[in-house]
Design a protein around this motif. Structure first.
Motif, PDB file in Angstrom:
ATOM      1  N   THR A   1      -8.907   3.511   7.763  1.00  0.00           N
ATOM      2  CA  THR A   1      -9.316   4.794   7.193  1.00  0.00           C
ATOM      3  C   THR A   1      -8.929   4.928   5.730  1.00  0.00           C
ATOM      4  OG1 THR A   1      -7.255   5.804   7.960  1.00  0.00           O
ATOM      5  CG2 THR A   1      -9.171   5.938   9.435  1.00  0.00           C
ATOM      6  N   GLU A   2      -8.208   3.941   5.217  1.00  0.00           N
ATOM      7  CA  GLU A   2      -7.818   3.942   3.811  1.00  0.00           C
ATOM      8  C   GLU A   2      -7.671   2.492   3.373  1.00  0.00           C
ATOM      9  OE1 GLU A   2      -3.429   4.929   3.308  1.00  0.00           O
ATOM     10  OE2 GLU A   2      -3.863   5.764   5.288  1.00  0.00           O
ATOM     11  N   PRO A   3      -7.734   2.217   2.062  1.00  0.00           N
ATOM     12  CA  PRO A   3      -7.594   0.830   1.602  1.00  0.00           C
ATOM     13  C   PRO A   3      -6.307   0.210   2.127  1.00  0.00           C
ATOM     14  CG  PRO A   3      -8.369   2.208  -0.175  1.00  0.00           C
ATOM     15  CD  PRO A   3      -8.009   3.144   0.948  1.00  0.00           C
ATOM     16  N   SER A   4      -6.422  -0.981   2.689  1.00  0.00           N
ATOM     17  CA  SER A   4      -5.309  -1.612   3.391  1.00  0.00           C
ATOM     18  C   SER A   4      -5.244  -3.100   3.078  1.00  0.00           C
ATOM     19  CB  SER A   4      -5.470  -1.441   4.911  1.00  0.00           C
ATOM     20  OG  SER A   4      -5.583  -0.086   5.269  1.00  0.00           O
TER      21      SER A   4
ATOM     22  N   ARG B   1     -12.534  -1.596   1.567  1.00  0.00           N
ATOM     23  CA  ARG B   1     -11.369  -1.035   2.256  1.00  0.00           C
ATOM     24  C   ARG B   1     -10.250  -2.055   2.463  1.00  0.00           C
ATOM     25  NH1 ARG B   1     -13.605   1.598   7.591  1.00  0.00           N
ATOM     26  NH2 ARG B   1     -15.238   0.026   7.344  1.00  0.00           N
TER      27      ARG B   1
END
Length: 241
Positions: free
Chosen positions: A62-65, A87
């Motif tokens: 759900t967020e850049p990882s 992402r």
């Protein structure tokens, strides 16, 4: 930081890595892939393939990882990054089993995979023999017998997911040119990793410009057998990425 385990294992394999990542300022999430760990068991005969795990992991980002993966988890990480490069900030992978990258002139090393019966044991009655061949290929002759009975029982419990993951990943045909589009990548392997996987590492590094760290004395299961050395190097590589 998403951590993706190898076949037959679970997110628990990263128990020693997670505190190091937290100390380095990351929020670390160890995932149990389909049929493994605390994920719902896959019934004998259930339809499943490694790309199902790719889709499941994609849904979790759900967020850049960053992605850290070992073996089968490394293959899943590669394809998550290909599908959603915006992402994925970077990858650190130990022996990702991306056998599709190998070419016709790699037939010599691919032949060594014949030790694993790729049909995966036709029935539950033959599953133990298949699991033995699988574990011995990656861990060395006698590795299955050397496992604690509780560890063998866990492999039996997740046997269908392991079998179908292995069987379907051998149909992957993703070639080197595709991997050139990956986000920043660092690779690790063991000094004693099987030769077919070492060729995969060589091909991936050539295609992507990734660095390769060889862990002295380790084999394919280095993240467990040489956890201190592997984990320290993973943290160093993440900082560099």
């Amino acid at each position: 930081m998403l951590l993706l385990h190898s076949s037959g294992m679970s997110g628990r394999q990263f128990a020693k890595l997670i505190p190091k990542l937290v100390d380095a300022g990351y929020r670390a999430v160890a995932i149990d892939l389909a049929g493994h760990g605390r994920s719902p068991a896959l019934a004998e005969g259930a339809g499943f393939g490694w790309r199902d795990d790719v889709e499941s992991v994609l849904a979790l980002i759900t967020e850049p990882s960053h992605l850290v993966g070992h073996s089968y988890g490394g293959l899943v990480a590669l394809h998550v990054a290909l599908a959603s490069a915006d992402r994925v900030k970077g990858l650190v992978l130990y022996d990702p089993v991306a056998f599709g990258i190998l070419e016709d002139d790699d037939a010599d090393v691919m032949a060594t995979l014949s030790q694993i019966e790729l049909s995966g044991g036709a029935t539950l009655s033959t599953r133990d023999e298949w699991l033995r061949s699988f574990v011995d290929y990656w861990g060395g002759q006698g590795a299955w017998q050397a496992l604690r009975e509780s560890a063998r029982d866990e492999f039996r419990r997740v046997g269908w997911a392991v079998r179908e993951g292995v069987r379907t990943l051998m149909t992957d045909a993703t070639k080197a040119a595709v991997y050139a589009a990956l986000p920043p990548l660092a690779l690790l392997t063991g000094e004693h990793t099987p030769v077919a996987e070492r060729r995969v590492i060589d091909r991936l590094a050539a295609a992507t410009g990734a660095s390769v760290s060889v862990i002295a004395g380790a084999g394919h299961m280095g993240p467990l057998s040489h956890a201190d050395a592997v984990n320290a190097r993973i943290v160093e590589l993440l900082r560099a990425l």
